[in-house]
Design an enzyme around this catalytic site. Structure first.
Site, PDB file in Angstrom:
ATOM      1  N   THR A   1       0.826  -1.213   0.000  1.00 31.59           N
ATOM      2  CA  THR A   1       0.000   0.000   0.000  1.00 31.59           C
ATOM      3  C   THR A   1       0.860   1.264   0.000  1.00 31.59           C
ATOM      4  O   THR A   1       0.381   2.334  -0.355  1.00 31.59           O
ATOM      5  CB  THR A   1      -0.917   0.024   1.236  1.00 31.59           C
ATOM      6  OG1 THR A   1      -0.128  -0.342   2.380  1.00 31.59           O
ATOM      7  CG2 THR A   1      -2.067  -0.956   1.097  1.00 31.59           C
TER       8      THR A   1
ATOM      9  N   GLY B   1      17.254 -10.718   3.563  1.00 30.02           N
ATOM     10  CA  GLY B   1      16.276 -11.201   2.600  1.00 30.02           C
ATOM     11  C   GLY B   1      15.117 -11.951   3.224  1.00 30.02           C
ATOM     12  O   GLY B   1      14.466 -12.750   2.559  1.00 30.02           O
ATOM     13  N   ALA B   2      14.834 -11.721   4.487  1.00 34.21           N
ATOM     14  CA  ALA B   2      13.767 -12.437   5.191  1.00 34.21           C
ATOM     15  C   ALA B   2      12.489 -11.611   5.281  1.00 34.21           C
ATOM     16  O   ALA B   2      11.556 -11.980   5.987  1.00 34.21           O
ATOM     17  CB  ALA B   2      14.238 -12.835   6.587  1.00 34.21           C
ATOM     18  N   GLY B   3      12.447 -10.486   4.587  1.00 31.94           N
ATOM     19  CA  GLY B   3      11.256  -9.646   4.633  1.00 31.94           C
ATOM     20  C   GLY B   3      11.188  -8.785   5.885  1.00 31.94           C
ATOM     21  O   GLY B   3      10.150  -8.205   6.200  1.00 31.94           O
TER      22      GLY B   3
ATOM     23  N   SER C   1      13.493  -6.365   6.379  1.00 27.19           N
ATOM     24  CA  SER C   1      14.150  -5.133   5.972  1.00 27.19           C
ATOM     25  C   SER C   1      15.540  -4.921   6.558  1.00 27.19           C
ATOM     26  O   SER C   1      15.845  -3.879   7.145  1.00 27.19           O
ATOM     27  CB  SER C   1      13.245  -3.928   6.255  1.00 27.19           C
ATOM     28  OG  SER C   1      13.492  -2.981   5.246  1.00 27.19           O
TER      29      SER C   1
ATOM     30  N   ASP D   1       9.632   0.846   5.003  1.00 23.79           N
ATOM     31  CA  ASP D   1      10.722   0.252   5.778  1.00 23.79           C
ATOM     32  C   ASP D   1      11.531   1.306   6.525  1.00 23.79           C
ATOM     33  O   ASP D   1      11.835   1.163   7.718  1.00 23.79           O
ATOM     34  CB  ASP D   1      11.660  -0.530   4.854  1.00 23.79           C
ATOM     35  CG  ASP D   1      10.950  -1.644   4.113  1.00 23.79           C
ATOM     36  OD1 ASP D   1       9.823  -1.995   4.510  1.00 23.79           O
ATOM     37  OD2 ASP D   1      11.522  -2.155   3.133  1.00 23.79           O
TER      38      ASP D   1
ATOM     39  N   TYR E   1       8.126  -7.760  -7.844  1.00 20.00           N
ATOM     40  CA  TYR E   1       7.719  -6.562  -7.088  1.00 20.00           C
ATOM     41  C   TYR E   1       7.398  -5.429  -8.055  1.00 20.00           C
ATOM     42  O   TYR E   1       6.350  -4.765  -7.954  1.00 20.00           O
ATOM     43  CB  TYR E   1       8.840  -6.166  -6.122  1.00 20.00           C
ATOM     44  CG  TYR E   1       8.479  -5.088  -5.123  1.00 20.00           C
ATOM     45  CD1 TYR E   1       8.107  -5.419  -3.824  1.00 20.00           C
ATOM     46  CD2 TYR E   1       8.521  -3.742  -5.478  1.00 20.00           C
ATOM     47  CE1 TYR E   1       7.795  -4.442  -2.896  1.00 20.00           C
ATOM     48  CE2 TYR E   1       8.211  -2.753  -4.558  1.00 20.00           C
ATOM     49  CZ  TYR E   1       7.848  -3.107  -3.270  1.00 20.00           C
ATOM     50  OH  TYR E   1       7.550  -2.124  -2.365  1.00 20.00           O
TER      51      TYR E   1
HETATM   52  P1  ADP Z   1      15.498  -7.484   3.231  1.00 24.33           P
HETATM   53  O1  ADP Z   1      15.600  -5.999   3.288  1.00 24.33           O
HETATM   54  O2  ADP Z   1      14.088  -7.965   3.247  1.00 24.33           O
HETATM   55  O3  ADP Z   1      16.301  -8.163   4.278  1.00 24.33           O
HETATM   56  P2  ADP Z   1      16.815  -7.045   0.729  1.00 24.33           P
HETATM   57  O4  ADP Z   1      17.038  -7.911  -0.467  1.00 24.33           O
HETATM   58  O5  ADP Z   1      16.126  -5.751   0.535  1.00 24.33           O
HETATM   59  O6  ADP Z   1      16.092  -7.934   1.825  1.00 24.33           O
HETATM   60  O7  ADP Z   1      18.202  -6.717   1.409  1.00 24.33           O
HETATM   61  C1  ADP Z   1      19.138  -7.767   1.628  1.00 24.33           C
HETATM   62  C2  ADP Z   1      20.498  -7.309   1.183  1.00 24.33           C
HETATM   63  O8  ADP Z   1      21.022  -6.359   2.127  1.00 24.33           O
HETATM   64  C3  ADP Z   1      21.531  -8.414   1.136  1.00 24.33           C
HETATM   65  O9  ADP Z   1      21.534  -9.088  -0.106  1.00 24.33           O
HETATM   66  C4  ADP Z   1      22.831  -7.654   1.358  1.00 24.33           C
HETATM   67  O10 ADP Z   1      23.289  -7.074   0.151  1.00 24.33           O
HETATM   68  C5  ADP Z   1      22.401  -6.534   2.271  1.00 24.33           C
HETATM   69  N1  ADP Z   1      22.685  -6.837   3.680  1.00 24.33           N
HETATM   70  C6  ADP Z   1      21.786  -7.000   4.685  1.00 24.33           C
HETATM   71  N2  ADP Z   1      22.404  -7.231   5.872  1.00 24.33           N
HETATM   72  C7  ADP Z   1      23.728  -7.216   5.606  1.00 24.33           C
HETATM   73  C8  ADP Z   1      24.914  -7.393   6.393  1.00 24.33           C
HETATM   74  N3  ADP Z   1      24.846  -7.635   7.716  1.00 24.33           N
HETATM   75  N4  ADP Z   1      26.110  -7.305   5.766  1.00 24.33           N
HETATM   76  C9  ADP Z   1      26.182  -7.051   4.446  1.00 24.33           C
HETATM   77  N5  ADP Z   1      25.132  -6.896   3.665  1.00 24.33           N
HETATM   78  C10 ADP Z   1      23.919  -6.975   4.209  1.00 24.33           C
HETATM   79 MG    MG Z   2      14.859  -4.696   1.766  1.00 20.66          MG
END
Ligand code: ADP
Ligand code: MG
Length: 387
Positions: free
Chosen positions: A39, A126-128, A130, A176, A228
């Site tokens: 939304t 990448g677990a949603g 953020s 987020d 998305y």
């Molecule tokens: P979400 O925000 O849902 O976790 P995203 O795909 O938006 O998923 O963001 C994940 C990305 O953020 C990872 O692929 C990586 O590039 C980066 N990232 C997240 N946490 C870390 C970390 N602790 N160290 C390095 N990169 C990170």
């Molecule tokens: Mg994200």
């Protein structure tokens, strides 16, 4: 709660990498979106809360234009960048998140300086939840202070969003970053994504004898590519055909007419946004009148809408939701952008072992990867830790 030890640990890790102490340590949380999915970019309503998992950055400014960055995650090594050559195309991998923020600050007239940055985060990637916005917001807060930019939290929200949109390439809204920067402990952030006005809504789960359990399905989503952006395009098409600036302007009463104007798929996308906005408003109302124990059905209805109308769920998310509901959860839904990531379940605190065991068992029986399951609380937003 971040303890003194956490601050000392990250400062010590910074010192081990760079040979001197940081100027400061800043923290920004991940988030759970309680309700209001997709939304945000439709100028609608969302209701996230910050969780007790966060990205922490230790930073020290340098005298030159060199940026040196390292993350505790995954042995990716030290990345060195000349800030004079910084542009969206040149930022690779995880450094696009912090460097993207720096690039946006410069676009907005802030003079950059070289720096050293050490990142440590316990927000799962990448677990949603953020993990990306957590990095952006911790970085934005740190450099706002270090470079004397003097931006308000609501401005830093937009800095983080621009980094995500223009540098990382994920066409996400302001949900987020708003949760990460604006939340306070024991509250959810009710956000009107059109006016960008935010209100803190009390969400004291413990006082109600409840908890929110996150089920990380380990199915990783890819916001920067494909689905998305496709959903976003469907929403834009729907708004265009219906002659409104955004789907925010479509009421539930308009849906019958919309059905005759839109193709079946676009109609279902529109119906999700329209009904989801209503559910967010209803959730805020019910939280105020009856408390969190009464919002379960709204959460579950939101999941059905995402599964059937917006089609952003997946078998693992559906199984987590169905299993939680069958084992005592008051409500459950996938959270975040979808196509994987996490589901949340609202349940009586005493029911945690039962739901946990049932979900683990159901995933094993279905042949799915074992999920990661943990409780979250509504935690504080981004802040400096070492003061
Ligand atoms: P979400 O925000 O849902 O976790 P995203 O795909 O938006 O998923 O963001 C994940 C990305 O953020 C990872 O692929 C990586 O590039 C980066 N990232 C997240 N946490 C870390 C970390 N602790 N160290 C390095 N990169 C990170
Ligand atoms: Mg994200």
């Amino acid at each position: 709660m971040t303890t003194r030890t956490d601050v000392d640990d990250i400062a010590a890790a910074f010192t081990a990498h760079f040979g001197h102490a940081p100027d400061g340590v800043w923290s920004a949380p991940g988030r759970v979106n309680l309700i209001g999915e997709h939304t945000d970019y439709n100028e609608g309503f969302v209701l996230p809360f910050a969780i007790d998992r966060s990205a922490r950055v230790a930073v020290r400014l340098r005298a030159d234009a060199t940026a040196r960055l390292v993350s505790a995650y995954g042995n990716q090594g030290l990345v060195t960048v000349n800030l004079d050559t910084l542009s969206p195309g040149t930022m690779k991998g995880w450094t696009a998140y912090p460097l993207g923020v720096l690039w946006v600050l410069r676009q907005q007239g802030v003079a950059l300086r070289g720096f050293e940055l050490y990142l440590d985060s316990d927000v799962p990637l990448g677990a949603g939840l953020s993990s990306s916005a957590a990095i952006e917001c911790a970085t934005a807060l740190a450099f706002d202070e270090l470079l004397g930019a003097g931006l308000a939290p609501a401005d830093l929200v937009l800095v983080g969003q621009r980094a995500e949109n223009e540098v990382v390439g994920a066409p996400t809204g302001i949900l987020d970053q708003s949760a990460s920067l604006l939340a306070t402990e024991g509250h959810a952030v009710f956000l009107d994504c059109r006016s960008r006005e935010s209100t803190l809504v009390p969400l004291d789960l413990a006082a109600a004898g409840l908890l929110v359990l996150v089920v990380d399905t380990k199915v990783t989503h890819r916001h920067a590519t494909g689905d998305y952006a496709e959903r976003r395009a469907s929403c834009e098409l729907g708004a265009e055909v219906l002659g409104v600036a955004s789907l925010r302007d479509v009421d539930a009463e308009d849906l019958a007419e919309a059905a005759g104007l839109l193709d079946g798929e676009t109609y279902r996308r529109v119906r999700h946004i329209v009904t989801e906005n209503r559910r967010v408003l209803a959730t805020v109302d019910v939280l105020g009148t009856d408390g969190p124990a009464a919002i379960g059905d709204l959460l579950t209805a939101s999941h059905a809408s995402m599964r059937d109308d917006f089609e952003i769920s997946c078998p693992e998310l559906d199984l987590a939701v169905d299993t939680a509901l069958a084992n005592g959860a008051l409500g459950a839904r996938m959270t975040g952008g979808g196509f994987g990531g996490s589901a949340i379940a609202l349940l009586p605190a005493a029911g945690e072992p039962t739901v946990r065991a049932a979900v683990v068992h159901a995933f094993a029986a279905a042949g799915f990867t074992a999920p990661d399951i943990f409780a979250v609380t509504a935690a504080a937003g981004a802040r400096r830790l070492d003061r």
